[in-house]
Write a protein that holds these residues in place. Structure first.
Motif, PDB file in Angstrom:
ATOM      1  N   CYS A  83       8.712 -27.580 106.730  1.00 51.04           N
ATOM      2  CA  CYS A  83       8.374 -26.553 107.711  1.00 51.04           C
ATOM      3  C   CYS A  83       9.588 -25.714 108.073  1.00 51.04           C
ATOM      4  N   ASP A  84       9.318 -24.632 108.776  1.00 52.11           N
ATOM      5  CA  ASP A  84      10.382 -23.681 109.113  1.00 52.11           C
ATOM      6  C   ASP A  84      11.284 -24.222 110.228  1.00 52.11           C
ATOM      7  N   ARG A  85      12.202 -23.402 110.666  1.00 50.93           N
ATOM      8  CA  ARG A  85      13.223 -23.850 111.628  1.00 50.93           C
ATOM      9  C   ARG A  85      12.681 -24.080 113.040  1.00 50.93           C
ATOM     10  N   ASP A  86      11.459 -23.647 113.328  1.00 51.13           N
ATOM     11  CA  ASP A  86      10.881 -23.858 114.652  1.00 51.13           C
ATOM     12  C   ASP A  86      10.133 -25.184 114.756  1.00 51.13           C
ATOM     13  N   CYS A  87      10.093 -25.922 113.678  1.00 50.24           N
ATOM     14  CA  CYS A  87       9.383 -27.193 113.691  1.00 50.24           C
ATOM     15  C   CYS A  87      10.365 -28.298 113.335  1.00 50.24           C
ATOM     16  N   LEU A 107       6.982 -40.186 109.878  1.00 47.20           N
ATOM     17  CA  LEU A 107       8.314 -40.299 110.468  1.00 47.20           C
ATOM     18  C   LEU A 107       8.642 -39.026 111.240  1.00 47.20           C
ATOM     19  N   LEU A 108       9.582 -39.116 112.146  1.00 47.35           N
ATOM     20  CA  LEU A 108      10.018 -37.966 112.927  1.00 47.35           C
ATOM     21  C   LEU A 108      10.993 -37.135 112.070  1.00 47.35           C
ATOM     22  N   ASP A 109      10.413 -36.302 111.174  1.00 46.05           N
ATOM     23  CA  ASP A 109      11.229 -35.445 110.306  1.00 46.05           C
ATOM     24  C   ASP A 109      10.420 -34.223 109.888  1.00 46.05           C
ATOM     25  N   ASP A 110      11.106 -33.276 109.272  1.00 43.61           N
ATOM     26  CA  ASP A 110      10.424 -32.043 108.846  1.00 43.61           C
ATOM     27  C   ASP A 110      10.280 -31.967 107.333  1.00 43.61           C
ATOM     28  N   PHE A 111      10.376 -33.119 106.650  1.00 45.57           N
ATOM     29  CA  PHE A 111      10.225 -33.145 105.199  1.00 45.57           C
ATOM     30  C   PHE A 111       9.519 -34.436 104.772  1.00 45.57           C
ATOM     31  N   PRO A 112       8.209 -34.564 105.088  1.00 47.44           N
ATOM     32  CA  PRO A 112       7.488 -35.784 104.727  1.00 47.44           C
ATOM     33  C   PRO A 112       7.144 -35.818 103.236  1.00 47.44           C
ATOM     34  N   ILE A 113       7.100 -37.031 102.682  1.00 45.94           N
ATOM     35  CA  ILE A 113       6.769 -37.224 101.262  1.00 45.94           C
ATOM     36  C   ILE A 113       5.793 -38.389 101.148  1.00 45.94           C
ATOM     37  N   VAL A 114       4.716 -38.188 100.386  1.00 46.73           N
ATOM     38  CA  VAL A 114       3.804 -39.271 100.005  1.00 46.73           C
ATOM     39  C   VAL A 114       3.689 -39.248  98.488  1.00 46.73           C
ATOM     40  N   GLN A 115       3.194 -40.350  97.926  1.00 43.82           N
ATOM     41  CA  GLN A 115       3.116 -40.453  96.470  1.00 43.82           C
ATOM     42  C   GLN A 115       1.712 -40.860  96.048  1.00 43.82           C
ATOM     43  N   MET A 128       0.895 -30.857 112.067  1.00 42.57           N
ATOM     44  CA  MET A 128       2.054 -30.249 112.740  1.00 42.57           C
ATOM     45  C   MET A 128       2.286 -31.041 114.027  1.00 42.57           C
ATOM     46  N   ALA A 129       3.117 -32.049 113.935  1.00 39.34           N
ATOM     47  CA  ALA A 129       3.358 -32.926 115.079  1.00 39.34           C
ATOM     48  C   ALA A 129       4.218 -32.269 116.148  1.00 39.34           C
ATOM     49  N   VAL A 139       4.469 -23.819 107.170  1.00 31.12           N
ATOM     50  CA  VAL A 139       4.592 -25.073 106.430  1.00 31.12           C
ATOM     51  C   VAL A 139       4.257 -24.802 104.971  1.00 31.12           C
ATOM     52  N   ILE A 140       5.057 -25.353 104.077  1.00 30.14           N
ATOM     53  CA  ILE A 140       4.775 -25.282 102.643  1.00 30.14           C
ATOM     54  C   ILE A 140       4.459 -26.689 102.182  1.00 30.14           C
ATOM     55  N   VAL A 141       3.375 -26.864 101.448  1.00 32.16           N
ATOM     56  CA  VAL A 141       3.010 -28.154 100.866  1.00 32.16           C
ATOM     57  C   VAL A 141       3.069 -27.990  99.356  1.00 32.16           C
ATOM     58  N   ASP A 142       3.760 -28.917  98.700  1.00 27.85           N
ATOM     59  CA  ASP A 142       3.926 -28.816  97.245  1.00 27.85           C
ATOM     60  C   ASP A 142       4.014 -30.218  96.658  1.00 27.85           C
ATOM     61  N   SER A 143       4.147 -30.282  95.336  1.00 29.01           N
ATOM     62  CA  SER A 143       4.273 -31.578  94.661  1.00 29.01           C
ATOM     63  C   SER A 143       5.155 -31.402  93.443  1.00 29.01           C
TER      64      SER A 143
END
Length: 147
Positions: A83-87, A107-115, A128-129, A139-143
């Motif tokens: 997500c951007d700098r405001d999140c 987790l409390l972060d701005d770069f979550p990863i699942v597999q 958007m927590a 927010v950008i979602v990619d893989s």
């Protein structure tokens, strides 16, 4: 022929741009028109093919809001959000086709990863927590291989 050699030797920019098309002696090695045509066809094939499979998801979410995106993923493929700098906290939940939760990153972060645990179609819930901006956050979602 002499004029072509003169241009290549006297104008550094022309020499650097055109050098792939001429030998050291200034003899044409390939048709510029043919090379350009092949390049355009190749670029069109890449762009046309890529548009069908390589697309990240760009989202705009408000604090506490969520949305679901779907995609086909390979076994072991990482799916992530940024997500951007405001999140400063965005979460992901990975669901199988029947709606069962397969993986989460809350987790409390701005770069979550699942597999993805296996190859197939999945749903990814993006949450958007924490977004500090009253008008929402990008927010950008990619893989690994894109959606």
């Amino acid at each position: 022929m002499a004029a072509r050699v003169w241009v290549l030797r006297r104008i550094p920019v022309a020499k650097s741009i055109l050098s792939p098309f001429f030998s050291k002696e200034g003899i044409p090695m390939a048709s510029v028109r043919g090379w350009l045509m092949a390049s355009l066809i190749g670029a069109a094939a890449v762009v046309g093919g890529a548009a069908a499979w390589a697309q990240s998801r760009s989202l705009w979410l408000f604090h506490g809001q969520s949305t679901v995106v779907t995609g086909y993923f390979y076994q072991g493929e990482n799916i992530w959000a940024q997500c951007d700098r405001d999140c400063f906290d965005v979460d992901l939940v990975l669901y199988d086709a029947s709606g069962q939760v397969l993986a989460t990153d809350e987790l409390l972060d701005d770069f979550p990863i699942v597999q993805a645990p296996y190859e197939g179609n999945f749903a990814v819930k993006v949450i958007m927590a924490s977004c500090l901006h009253p008008r929402g956050c990008a927010v950008i979602v990619d893989s690994d291989y894109s959606f």
